[in-house]
Design a protein around this motif. Sequence first.
Motif: not given
Length: 987
Positions: A344-345, A347-352, A600-606
């Motif tokens: 996990p970066t 700068n961007v935390k991802t959940y679910l 850049d750390g996002f879980s998905n582009n959409e």
Amino acid sequence: MKTICNCFFLILFSIGFGQTTELYQKIYDNNEGFEIDFAQTLAFDDYGFLWIGGNNLDNRLIIAEKSKPPLQRFNGYSFDNIPLPNDITEDVLGVSQLFKRDNGSFYVVVKYANSYGLFELNPSTTEFKHISIHGKQQSFGLSHIFKYNNNNYILSQEGRIITLNILEKDNTLTPLFSFTSEENKFLVEAATQFIGFEDYCIISDDNFAIKYFDWNGNLLKVESSKPRKWIDETFISNNTNYIFKNNNSVLQEIDVATSTIKPVNNKPYLDNLHLNTYNDENNNHLIISFEDRELKLSILEGNTIKTKYKIPLRKCDGIKVVSKDLSQDIWLATDGKLHYFKFPTQNVKTYLRDHSIRAIKQLDSTNVIVSTEAKGWFNLNRKTDSVTPINTRLDDNNSSLNSSRNIFIEDNTIWTSSASNIIELGKTDYTLKKYRHYPVIALEQLNDSLLLYGTNGYNLMSFNKKTKAHIPLVSTDSLYIFDIAIKDQNNILCATDKGALIYDFENNTHQFYDASQFEDSFFLMTDYHKDYGFLLGSRSGHILNYDEKNKTFSKIYKDEFNAGIATIFPQENGLWINTFNGYVDFNLKDKSTKRYSDKDGFSNNEANRYSALKIGEQYFVGSIDGLNVFNPNDLKPLDENANLILLKANWYDENSETFKDNYDQNIFEKSKTIELPVENRALSLSFALKNIYARDNSYSFKYRLNDKNWVNLKQQNSIAFPNLAAGNYNLEIIASDFSGNQVGEPLLVKIKSREFFYKTWWFIVALSLAVIAVLLYFLRQFQLRKKLQDQFALDLIQSQEDERKRIARELHDSVSQQLTLIKRKAQSTEQTEISELTNNTLEEVRQISRGLFPPLLKQLGFTESVEQLALDIDETNAIFISTNIENVDALLTDDQSLHLYRFIQECINNILKHSEAKAFAITIEKQKSLILVQIKDNGKGFDVSSARIKNSLGLKTLEERIRFLNGELTIESKNNQGTTTTAKIPI
């Protein structure tokens, strides 16, 4: 190749902080082309491609053929099997080390059945060079290569003598010192460890005690213990060397000053049966271990080892790790599988991660409600970073809420939607009540009493929270209302699939702006911001501002990739725009954009619609694959220097008469041409992006030949031409990122597909000339033969005319005179009967003579002769004759007059003999440059084609007469419809 096998997301526990976060993992196995059973070494080349060396589980000498490769290269999409040198005579058991040199090449340590070999490998050409080990190509024992103080060191063994060598830049081995060990059996191999310091070095092996030597080879110290201990793993942290000894779970450090190894603390750490330590290029470290079906990733903080991640893993058989940057990701090989872990970066935390996020609402200062499209609600605790399911209940039974379009919290009640229901939810116990009416597409709160919701093909609706009544406001039976925005509890803007609907709640009036008002009238979202007013986002990436005063729309943003607009956050200098293809920081002043993606750390582009929340400086943005939490000020777009490179080409080799894989980058230079032989013009190519370090970043590829239409390969990084037609080709390949933007320069490949010699232009020209020569020869012969035949026919006709003249003259000069004498004698003797018979005979002879050669032709000319011929036939036959004859005597020579007269005569004879006609007509006319002769009857007719096939003598005679006159003959005839014979004689 399938892009991902067993791609899944794991919830892991960061023990050091007691928090929950997520780690992204991909697994590659035999299905994706990873074929090494037991990985021994991992390394990156200068292109960023991952190399894996190892051996197969079934490497027994009694197995004749080792079907699996000991060396593979992974380019982020596919695996290449790299062959070892053909001149290796030993049985290869595997590759034990890949060591990256400063010049970009690899040192490769190869394990044979009873010895080791050392090579230099050029990754760009896959060329191997043998490195001599003290004059030999093999060594009885060979350690790994170790780097210390800018030198590369390797231990070699011959018999019982072990030598420490410097591996020079020219690939020669310079011995430093040698030693033997008091143990009876030992072998320098992969387990041997070397650690260098300024004044001494430490050498350890699983077959002898830990030894300390100065750089002259003097034995300084032997660390003996029973049972014997050796160094199993070593790493560096804060300029201190740490080690793990075999069968000892206590971390120990090397005290350089005292030349001792001492425990960091006496606290056992882990079972190091499967243990690996790793330092990256920046000297970051990682400790990897396996215990109780868990893979642990740990670091040393102070004197304490802290486990950062625990990963469920069913089986572990040895661990090998590589990483360019341990703060970002690692590649790990174990149990015949290759694992990729992306951390996990910061700068961007991802959940679910595996959930499609729909609505987000802050419950209080700590908790945030997250609604998913199809898997219910969750609570995100911002303090503990934990996510837990929210169990909503209906009549004491669990009832999941799905596709909630919005969430409103008041006192102890939560209002939301689920499918066709308006939902009233208890804030504390999450018990719910449903008010079903019509599928809710968009939901907003108008005031304390009313909710507004949009529908598909029905009405703009309101729901009274007090009376629980569903109330239609405006009929929208032709519209799909995607979103609703409200200003001052009165002014309402609806985003629809066909335009914008403005509704005045106070006056109950509305106005619709249809497609004629917009470049793109398919609006997906709308929102109201006090600084920007009403905003509309369209399907093709337009953002419009609605001016309420002037009732006009103005475009303030156009997405460069035409990505649909999901949600918008207002910012100080512009807008943060969440799209269907990335996340955009848009500066309204200079119109500049920064675009972010999964790189850049996002879980998905959409991004998902209705799924955005701002709390302080933090943005909560839902996507179709997880919730992303970040501060936009912390983001910096990742700048990758990716570029396309051709990795492998396979075509038919004429020398070996087999298809051959070619890895040499020199072959693929722009100035070089791949030539395909005529025997087999099949070609396959594989390519990849360099400098991405084997990460799959959703790049796609396309190609074209000779500037023709592009062929989309999607994420397939190979092209196969089963039979490339002969010719010269320019193959162009382009890579695109997630936004469709071209990455790097196009890859250009020149291809020449050779043609069979009998299909080459020179052969075709030569053969064509030969064929033309033969055809001209036969044509000449045919023309000569035809000329002879024509001349023969003319000569025959002329001879016939000459013979007719002779016979006619004989009949006139001889026979006629004799008959005349007989007639006169009979008259003188008054023999009346004989006189009459003789007279009749004389007339017949004269008639035959005139038929053989018409004497009137010279006396009267052609025209009068034909007239006389018609008159004679009319007097002697019952057939009716009509004539239309112009005088053409001056246009004909004597021979031409004779042949044309004969032609008419023979046509009339044919009519009299065969046609059974009642009448016929003769026409002779002078036209511009020819004489037209036409003879037409009303007889029974005949089949001209059949007569020609039967070689009718009459027809041939007519044709020869006209050919003599250089004319053109046409005969038209049908059964019972008469015959028309036309001759055109050029003047």
